[in-house]
Design a protein around this motif. Structure first.
Motif, PDB file in Angstrom:
ATOM      1  N   ARG A   2       3.904 -10.649   9.418  1.00 42.87           N
ATOM      2  CA  ARG A   2       4.958 -11.254   8.621  1.00 42.87           C
ATOM      3  C   ARG A   2       4.763 -10.921   7.141  1.00 42.87           C
ATOM      4  N   VAL A   3       5.868 -10.639   6.447  1.00 41.25           N
ATOM      5  CA  VAL A   3       5.774 -10.315   5.031  1.00 41.25           C
ATOM      6  C   VAL A   3       5.298 -11.511   4.221  1.00 41.25           C
ATOM      7  N   THR A   4       5.506 -12.718   4.742  1.00 39.48           N
ATOM      8  CA  THR A   4       5.053 -13.917   4.041  1.00 39.48           C
ATOM      9  C   THR A   4       3.529 -13.982   3.931  1.00 39.48           C
ATOM     10  N   GLU A   5       2.817 -13.195   4.724  1.00 40.39           N
ATOM     11  CA  GLU A   5       1.360 -13.150   4.630  1.00 40.39           C
ATOM     12  C   GLU A   5       0.903 -12.448   3.358  1.00 40.39           C
ATOM     13  N   VAL A 210       6.737  -6.817   8.483  1.00 40.42           N
ATOM     14  CA  VAL A 210       6.315  -5.690   7.659  1.00 40.42           C
ATOM     15  C   VAL A 210       6.654  -4.361   8.321  1.00 40.42           C
ATOM     16  N   GLU A 211       6.447  -4.279   9.617  1.00 47.29           N
ATOM     17  CA  GLU A 211       6.594  -3.018  10.337  1.00 47.29           C
ATOM     18  C   GLU A 211       8.033  -2.502  10.361  1.00 47.29           C
ATOM     19  N   PRO A 291       4.219  -9.786  -5.321  1.00 48.11           N
ATOM     20  CA  PRO A 291       4.109 -10.255  -3.937  1.00 48.11           C
ATOM     21  C   PRO A 291       5.152  -9.589  -3.042  1.00 48.11           C
ATOM     22  N   ARG A 292       4.803  -9.451  -1.779  1.00 50.36           N
ATOM     23  CA  ARG A 292       5.707  -8.910  -0.750  1.00 50.36           C
ATOM     24  C   ARG A 292       6.169  -7.481  -1.062  1.00 50.36           C
ATOM     25  N   SER A 293       5.415  -6.733  -1.829  1.00 45.95           N
ATOM     26  CA  SER A 293       5.816  -5.378  -2.204  1.00 45.95           C
ATOM     27  C   SER A 293       5.072  -4.343  -1.378  1.00 45.95           C
ATOM     28  N   LEU A 297       1.014  -4.036  -0.144  1.00 48.12           N
ATOM     29  CA  LEU A 297       0.601  -3.727   1.222  1.00 48.12           C
ATOM     30  C   LEU A 297      -0.318  -2.513   1.263  1.00 48.12           C
ATOM     31  N   LEU A 298       0.009  -1.494   0.464  1.00 45.70           N
ATOM     32  CA  LEU A 298      -0.845  -0.304   0.422  1.00 45.70           C
ATOM     33  C   LEU A 298      -2.259  -0.678  -0.034  1.00 45.70           C
ATOM     34  N   VAL A 299      -2.347  -1.457  -1.116  1.00 49.19           N
ATOM     35  CA  VAL A 299      -3.669  -1.834  -1.627  1.00 49.19           C
ATOM     36  C   VAL A 299      -4.391  -2.731  -0.620  1.00 49.19           C
ATOM     37  N   SER A 300      -3.649  -3.574   0.076  1.00 46.25           N
ATOM     38  CA  SER A 300      -4.251  -4.418   1.114  1.00 46.25           C
ATOM     39  C   SER A 300      -4.829  -3.582   2.244  1.00 46.25           C
TER      40      SER A 300
END
Length: 333
Positions: A2-5, A210-211, A291-293, A297-300
């Motif tokens: 989920r993007v909320t994560e 996200v996917e 957030p939610r970008s 996500l890439l850095v995560s």
């Protein structure tokens, strides 16, 4: 997933409205193994040694925001996204238009050629588009920067050479000429790539999962010379450090069978956790992202979601500055 994560709260006062002066006076949070260290960006050279490679994005921001009017008088604002052919661009547009709408600017006019997937293809009726752009275009700073930029060069890296981005590769904004000299004195080498930042980098994720998000493609060029420097560093057991998410995306896009190769073309690569990195990059220099970008996500994917969000919480507590003109991180894998 989920993007909320990938959500968090940033106090408005921590959203940087102007760059640090001098540029390398910004803060640098270093994540290495289980340790977090707080430095100044000017200290980056302490983490480099002879033979290391620092990969930089040499793309230059173009004056991609153009304001004008419809032939009926209503105001419009255009953000150039992708050149289709000479004087014809895919654009994001503020204002109500339809196919065939005529647009007027101070020194030229245009027509909405096509509307598709939230974007417009606009054909400009001008003698020399680059001259028109220099006259009519302005620097396309992000909407969270409310203050006017007095000097457009503040939104360019000092090593920007190749026109094409519609947003700055912001991790590079921290470097000064003096700092580059000190880095090269360590024996570390600079290796330029080009990724023209476009909507694929900054468009928000609007899907719940996200996917399901899809990236717009962006132009990438990794030279054989840069690929060779990276291969040599890996062979010698030296570090390869990507300056910015765009540099990392370019290297991943150019990687085949675990090796960065020369590449020129378009990439819609979307990196989110879990992701197996192929380029052999050892560390990433990056800013603090929205957030939610897709950037977060890439850095995560590189740092680990929990590790990264914990670092963001600490950054908020310590008053780090966020986003394009904000402070930076150096993250080791």
């Amino acid at each position: 997933m989920r993007v909320t994560e990938f959500d968090f709260h940033i106090p408005k006062e921590l959203i940087a409205q102007s760059p640090a002066r001098p540029r390398d006076a910004s803060k640098l949070m270093v994540l290495r193994d289980d340790e977090t260290t707080h430095k100044a960006f000017s200290d980056l050279a302490e983490y480099l040694e002879d033979g290391d490679v620092l990969v930089i994005n040499d793309s230059r921001v173009i004056p991609a925001r153009i304001r004008g009017r419809k032939s009926t008088g209503g105001r419009i604002e255009i953000l150039l996204v992708k050149e289709i052919q000479e004087s014809m661009w895919e654009c994001l547009l503020k204002g109500r238009v339809r196919e065939g709408t005529e647009l007027q600017f101070g020194s030229g006019d245009a027509i909405v050629y096509e509307k598709k997937d939230g974007k417009c293809v606009i054909a400009f009726n001008v003698d020399d588009f680059q001259s028109f752009l220099r006259r009519e275009g302005t620097m396309p700073v992000p909407p969270y920067i409310k203050e006017e930029i007095a000097d457009a060069s503040e939104y360019q890296t000092i090593y920007a050479e190749r026109d094409g981005s519609i947003a700055a590769p912001t991790a590079g904004l921290h470097f000064t000429e003096d700092m580059l000299s000190r880095i090269q004195e360590t024996g570390a080498r600079l290796a330029p790539i080009t990724l023209h930042v476009s909507a694929g980098t900054f468009m928000p994720i609007r899907t719940e999962n996200v996917e399901e998000h899809r990236m717009d493609d962006e132009y990438v060029n990794v030279s054989e010379e840069t690929a060779g420097k990276i291969a040599q560093a890996r062979q010698d057991g030296k570090k390869v450090i990507a300056v910015g998410t765009t540099s990392l995306k370019a290297l991943e896009s150019a990687s085949r069978e675990g090796t960065v190769q020369g590449y020129e073309g378009w990439s819609d690569l979307y990196i989110y956790p879990p992701y197996e990195f192929r380029s052999g990059v050892d560390a990433l220099v990056t800013n603090f992202h929205l957030p939610r970008s897709t950037l977060l996500l890439l850095v995560s994917a590189l740092a680990g979601r929990e590790r990264l969000l914990a670092a963001y919480e600490e950054a908020v507590r310590l008053g780090y500055r966020f986003y394009s003109f904000g402070d930076a991180m150096l993250i080791f894998r």
